[in-house]
Design a protein around this motif. Sequence first.
Motif, PDB file in Angstrom:
ATOM      1  N   ILE A   1     -50.397 -40.598 -58.449  1.00 27.64           N
ATOM      2  CA  ILE A   1     -51.266 -39.539 -57.924  1.00 27.64           C
ATOM      3  C   ILE A   1     -52.630 -40.119 -57.551  1.00 27.64           C
ATOM      4  N   LEU A   2     -53.153 -41.016 -58.368  1.00 27.72           N
ATOM      5  CA  LEU A   2     -54.410 -41.695 -58.037  1.00 27.72           C
ATOM      6  C   LEU A   2     -54.277 -42.471 -56.724  1.00 27.72           C
ATOM      7  N   ALA A   3     -53.145 -43.132 -56.551  1.00 23.16           N
ATOM      8  CA  ALA A   3     -52.912 -43.918 -55.337  1.00 23.16           C
ATOM      9  C   ALA A   3     -52.891 -43.035 -54.088  1.00 23.16           C
ATOM     10  N   LEU A   4     -52.579 -41.762 -54.266  1.00 27.73           N
ATOM     11  CA  LEU A   4     -52.605 -40.823 -53.144  1.00 27.73           C
ATOM     12  C   LEU A   4     -54.006 -40.289 -52.879  1.00 27.73           C
ATOM     13  N   GLY A   5     -54.955 -40.721 -53.698  1.00 30.16           N
ATOM     14  CA  GLY A   5     -56.341 -40.341 -53.478  1.00 30.16           C
ATOM     15  C   GLY A   5     -56.820 -39.146 -54.254  1.00 30.16           C
ATOM     16  N   ARG A   6     -56.045 -38.676 -55.207  1.00 33.59           N
ATOM     17  CA  ARG A   6     -56.447 -37.513 -55.988  1.00 33.59           C
ATOM     18  C   ARG A   6     -57.109 -37.935 -57.291  1.00 33.59           C
ATOM     19  N   GLU A   7     -57.912 -37.040 -57.821  1.00 33.14           N
ATOM     20  CA  GLU A   7     -58.500 -37.257 -59.146  1.00 33.14           C
ATOM     21  C   GLU A   7     -57.491 -36.796 -60.190  1.00 33.14           C
ATOM     22  N   VAL A   8     -57.433 -37.528 -61.294  1.00 30.89           N
ATOM     23  CA  VAL A   8     -56.441 -37.249 -62.332  1.00 30.89           C
ATOM     24  C   VAL A   8     -57.102 -37.262 -63.705  1.00 30.89           C
ATOM     25  N   THR A   9     -56.727 -36.284 -64.503  1.00 33.19           N
ATOM     26  CA  THR A   9     -57.006 -36.323 -65.934  1.00 33.19           C
ATOM     27  C   THR A   9     -55.653 -36.547 -66.600  1.00 33.19           C
ATOM     28  N   PHE A  10     -55.586 -37.586 -67.422  1.00 37.06           N
ATOM     29  CA  PHE A  10     -54.311 -37.969 -68.047  1.00 37.06           C
ATOM     30  C   PHE A  10     -54.444 -37.888 -69.557  1.00 37.06           C
ATOM     31  N   ILE A  11     -53.526 -37.126 -70.173  1.00 42.56           N
ATOM     32  CA  ILE A  11     -53.479 -36.998 -71.627  1.00 42.56           C
ATOM     33  C   ILE A  11     -52.176 -37.613 -72.111  1.00 42.56           C
TER      34      ILE A  11
ATOM     35  N   VAL B   1     -58.331 -41.680 -47.565  1.00 46.54           N
ATOM     36  CA  VAL B   1     -58.251 -40.861 -48.770  1.00 46.54           C
ATOM     37  C   VAL B   1     -58.544 -39.417 -48.380  1.00 46.54           C
ATOM     38  N   PRO B   2     -57.659 -38.478 -48.746  1.00 47.49           N
ATOM     39  CA  PRO B   2     -57.904 -37.074 -48.389  1.00 47.49           C
ATOM     40  C   PRO B   2     -59.157 -36.545 -49.078  1.00 47.49           C
ATOM     41  N   PRO B   3     -59.712 -35.471 -48.554  1.00 45.25           N
ATOM     42  CA  PRO B   3     -60.917 -34.905 -49.188  1.00 45.25           C
ATOM     43  C   PRO B   3     -60.642 -34.544 -50.639  1.00 45.25           C
ATOM     44  N   ARG B   4     -61.656 -34.679 -51.448  1.00 42.50           N
ATOM     45  CA  ARG B   4     -61.525 -34.396 -52.877  1.00 42.50           C
ATOM     46  C   ARG B   4     -61.349 -32.903 -53.118  1.00 42.50           C
ATOM     47  N   VAL B   5     -60.404 -32.595 -53.945  1.00 41.16           N
ATOM     48  CA  VAL B   5     -60.185 -31.223 -54.403  1.00 41.16           C
ATOM     49  C   VAL B   5     -60.141 -31.288 -55.919  1.00 41.16           C
ATOM     50  N   ALA B   6     -59.853 -30.170 -56.544  1.00 41.44           N
ATOM     51  CA  ALA B   6     -59.809 -30.147 -58.013  1.00 41.44           C
ATOM     52  C   ALA B   6     -58.818 -31.196 -58.517  1.00 41.44           C
ATOM     53  N   PRO B   7     -59.109 -31.810 -59.650  1.00 39.94           N
ATOM     54  CA  PRO B   7     -58.215 -32.836 -60.186  1.00 39.94           C
ATOM     55  C   PRO B   7     -56.867 -32.266 -60.628  1.00 39.94           C
TER      56      PRO B   7
ATOM     57  N   SER C   1     -58.583 -24.014 -65.917  1.00 33.96           N
ATOM     58  CA  SER C   1     -59.153 -23.529 -64.652  1.00 33.96           C
ATOM     59  C   SER C   1     -59.764 -24.644 -63.806  1.00 33.96           C
ATOM     60  N   ARG C   2     -60.028 -25.813 -64.386  1.00 33.85           N
ATOM     61  CA  ARG C   2     -60.610 -26.950 -63.655  1.00 33.85           C
ATOM     62  C   ARG C   2     -59.595 -27.671 -62.784  1.00 33.85           C
ATOM     63  N   PHE C   3     -58.304 -27.464 -63.032  1.00 30.67           N
ATOM     64  CA  PHE C   3     -57.271 -28.285 -62.396  1.00 30.67           C
ATOM     65  C   PHE C   3     -56.552 -27.550 -61.271  1.00 30.67           C
ATOM     66  N   ASP C   4     -56.242 -28.321 -60.220  1.00 30.19           N
ATOM     67  CA  ASP C   4     -55.481 -27.816 -59.088  1.00 30.19           C
ATOM     68  C   ASP C   4     -54.012 -27.646 -59.471  1.00 30.19           C
ATOM     69  N   LYS C   5     -53.501 -28.608 -60.220  1.00 28.05           N
ATOM     70  CA  LYS C   5     -52.098 -28.607 -60.639  1.00 28.05           C
ATOM     71  C   LYS C   5     -52.021 -29.207 -62.051  1.00 28.05           C
ATOM     72  N   VAL C   6     -50.934 -28.869 -62.759  1.00 25.83           N
ATOM     73  CA  VAL C   6     -50.644 -29.457 -64.059  1.00 25.83           C
ATOM     74  C   VAL C   6     -49.235 -30.038 -63.986  1.00 25.83           C
ATOM     75  N   ILE C   7     -49.112 -31.303 -64.372  1.00 25.77           N
ATOM     76  CA  ILE C   7     -47.805 -31.969 -64.400  1.00 25.77           C
ATOM     77  C   ILE C   7     -47.532 -32.394 -65.833  1.00 25.77           C
ATOM     78  N   ILE C   8     -46.387 -31.975 -66.347  1.00 27.48           N
ATOM     79  CA  ILE C   8     -45.948 -32.425 -67.659  1.00 27.48           C
ATOM     80  C   ILE C   8     -44.767 -33.348 -67.417  1.00 27.48           C
TER      81      ILE C   8
END
Length: 161
Positions: A66-76, A12-18, A148-155
Amino acid sequence: MKKEKIMRPPKVPPRVAPILVIGDSIVDIYREGERLGLSAETPTVVGKDIRRKISIGGAALVARNILALGREVTFISLVGKDDAGKEVARLADPHLTLHLIKENRTTTAKERFWIGGYKLLQWDYRDNRPISKDSEEAIVRYYKKNLSRFDKVIISDYRHG
Protein backbone atom coordinates in the motif's frame (compact mmCIF):
# COMPACT_ATOMS: atom_id res chain seq x y z
CA MET A 1 21.33 -4.13 9.33
CA LYS A 2 20.05 -1.29 7.16
CA LYS A 3 16.40 -0.32 6.92
CA GLU A 4 14.35 -1.90 4.16
CA LYS A 5 13.59 0.62 1.41
CA ILE A 6 10.06 0.78 0.06
CA MET A 7 9.80 1.44 -3.68
CA ARG A 8 7.29 4.04 -4.89
CA PRO A 9 5.69 4.56 -8.30
CA PRO A 10 6.90 7.58 -10.29
CA LYS A 11 3.59 9.43 -9.89
CA VAL A 12 2.19 9.42 -6.39
CA PRO A 13 -1.57 10.04 -6.15
CA PRO A 14 -2.79 12.93 -4.01
CA ARG A 15 -2.75 12.23 -0.30
CA VAL A 16 -6.00 11.11 1.25
CA ALA A 17 -6.78 9.67 4.66
CA PRO A 18 -4.40 6.87 5.64
CA ILE A 19 -5.22 3.18 5.51
CA LEU A 20 -5.10 1.12 8.71
CA VAL A 21 -3.58 -2.36 8.37
CA ILE A 22 -3.83 -4.77 11.30
CA GLY A 23 -2.22 -8.19 11.15
CA ASP A 24 0.64 -10.57 11.75
CA SER A 25 4.18 -9.90 10.60
CA ILE A 26 6.41 -12.62 9.19
CA VAL A 27 10.17 -12.24 8.95
CA ASP A 28 11.41 -14.10 5.87
CA ILE A 29 15.09 -15.05 6.05
CA TYR A 30 16.75 -16.39 2.92
CA ARG A 31 20.18 -18.01 3.23
CA GLU A 32 22.06 -18.82 0.06
CA GLY A 33 25.15 -20.97 0.08
CA GLU A 34 27.44 -23.14 -1.92
CA ARG A 35 27.75 -26.89 -1.60
CA LEU A 36 30.91 -28.12 0.08
CA GLY A 37 30.10 -31.83 -0.02
CA LEU A 38 28.38 -34.42 2.15
CA SER A 39 28.61 -34.87 5.88
CA ALA A 40 30.77 -37.80 7.00
CA GLU A 41 28.20 -38.76 9.68
CA THR A 42 24.95 -38.72 7.66
CA PRO A 43 23.90 -38.29 4.04
CA THR A 44 23.46 -34.56 4.59
CA VAL A 45 24.59 -31.77 2.27
CA VAL A 46 27.15 -29.47 3.87
CA GLY A 47 27.05 -25.88 2.70
CA LYS A 48 28.91 -22.66 3.18
CA ASP A 49 26.90 -19.50 3.84
CA ILE A 50 27.33 -16.90 1.07
CA ARG A 51 24.54 -14.39 1.65
CA ARG A 52 21.57 -13.70 3.84
CA LYS A 53 18.55 -11.60 2.90
CA ILE A 54 15.75 -10.55 5.23
CA SER A 55 12.34 -9.42 4.05
CA ILE A 56 9.29 -8.59 6.11
CA GLY A 57 6.11 -10.34 4.99
CA GLY A 58 2.64 -11.26 6.17
CA ALA A 59 0.44 -8.26 6.90
CA ALA A 60 3.60 -6.13 6.87
CA LEU A 61 3.89 -6.95 3.16
CA VAL A 62 0.32 -5.73 2.67
CA ALA A 63 1.29 -2.47 4.40
CA ARG A 64 4.46 -2.18 2.27
CA ASN A 65 2.49 -2.71 -0.93
CA ILE A 66 0.00 0.00 0.00
CA LEU A 67 2.90 2.36 0.75
CA ALA A 68 4.38 1.53 -2.66
CA LEU A 69 1.11 2.70 -4.21
CA GLY A 70 1.66 6.07 -2.57
CA ARG A 71 -0.78 5.83 0.31
CA GLU A 72 -0.18 6.58 3.96
CA VAL A 73 -0.41 3.55 6.22
CA THR A 74 -0.80 2.93 9.91
CA PHE A 75 0.29 -0.63 10.66
CA ILE A 76 -0.51 -2.50 13.88
CA SER A 77 1.16 -5.85 14.50
CA LEU A 78 2.12 -8.16 17.32
CA VAL A 79 5.79 -9.12 17.65
CA GLY A 80 7.93 -10.90 20.16
CA LYS A 81 10.72 -9.38 22.22
CA ASP A 82 13.32 -11.03 20.00
CA ASP A 83 15.62 -10.35 17.03
CA ALA A 84 12.87 -11.03 14.49
CA GLY A 85 10.66 -8.48 16.26
CA LYS A 86 13.51 -5.97 15.97
CA GLU A 87 13.60 -6.62 12.20
CA VAL A 88 9.90 -5.74 11.94
CA ALA A 89 10.60 -2.56 13.93
CA ARG A 90 13.11 -1.54 11.22
CA LEU A 91 10.29 -0.94 8.74
CA ALA A 92 10.58 2.72 7.93
CA ASP A 93 8.90 5.11 5.55
CA PRO A 94 7.88 8.75 5.94
CA HIS A 95 4.29 7.70 5.25
CA LEU A 96 4.23 4.76 7.68
CA THR A 97 3.04 4.91 11.27
CA LEU A 98 4.09 1.73 13.02
CA HIS A 99 2.42 0.45 16.19
CA LEU A 100 4.07 -2.75 17.38
CA ILE A 101 2.62 -4.60 20.32
CA LYS A 102 5.35 -6.58 22.05
CA GLU A 103 4.68 -9.80 23.95
CA ASN A 104 6.85 -12.52 25.44
CA ARG A 105 6.54 -14.79 22.45
CA THR A 106 8.38 -15.73 19.28
CA THR A 107 7.94 -13.41 16.30
CA THR A 108 6.98 -15.50 13.30
CA ALA A 109 10.01 -16.09 11.08
CA LYS A 110 10.66 -18.47 8.22
CA GLU A 111 14.28 -19.26 7.48
CA ARG A 112 14.98 -20.90 4.14
CA PHE A 113 18.29 -22.51 3.16
CA TRP A 114 19.22 -22.63 -0.54
CA ILE A 115 22.20 -24.24 -2.28
CA GLY A 116 22.66 -24.22 -6.03
CA GLY A 117 19.13 -23.02 -6.69
CA TYR A 118 17.52 -25.74 -4.54
CA LYS A 119 15.72 -25.13 -1.28
CA LEU A 120 17.14 -27.72 1.10
CA LEU A 121 15.34 -26.75 4.26
CA GLN A 122 12.84 -24.32 5.73
CA TRP A 123 12.89 -23.75 9.46
CA ASP A 124 9.85 -21.96 10.92
CA TYR A 125 9.75 -20.06 14.20
CA ARG A 126 6.22 -19.33 15.31
CA ASP A 127 3.89 -19.04 18.24
CA ASN A 128 0.30 -19.63 17.20
CA ARG A 129 -1.18 -19.03 20.62
CA PRO A 130 -3.92 -16.39 20.74
CA ILE A 131 -2.69 -12.92 21.63
CA SER A 132 -3.04 -11.84 25.23
CA LYS A 133 -6.23 -10.18 26.42
CA ASP A 134 -4.25 -6.98 27.17
CA SER A 135 -2.89 -6.83 23.61
CA GLU A 136 -6.31 -7.54 22.14
CA GLU A 137 -7.86 -4.77 24.23
CA ALA A 138 -5.10 -2.32 23.22
CA ILE A 139 -5.79 -2.97 19.53
CA VAL A 140 -9.56 -2.58 19.99
CA ARG A 141 -9.09 0.64 22.00
CA TYR A 142 -6.85 2.11 19.28
CA TYR A 143 -9.32 1.05 16.58
CA LYS A 144 -12.34 2.59 18.32
CA LYS A 145 -10.51 5.81 19.18
CA ASN A 146 -9.00 6.37 15.71
CA LEU A 147 -11.35 4.71 13.21
CA SER A 148 -12.65 8.02 11.81
CA ARG A 149 -9.08 8.99 10.74
CA PHE A 150 -8.80 6.15 8.22
CA ASP A 151 -10.04 5.84 4.65
CA LYS A 152 -10.01 2.04 4.82
CA VAL A 153 -9.24 -0.71 7.34
CA ILE A 154 -7.53 -3.93 6.24
CA ILE A 155 -7.26 -6.91 8.55
CA SER A 156 -4.73 -9.37 7.17
CA ASP A 157 -4.34 -12.71 8.89
CA TYR A 158 -1.70 -15.15 7.68
CA ARG A 159 -2.58 -17.35 10.69
CA HIS A 160 0.88 -17.09 12.22
CA GLY A 161 0.37 -15.04 15.36
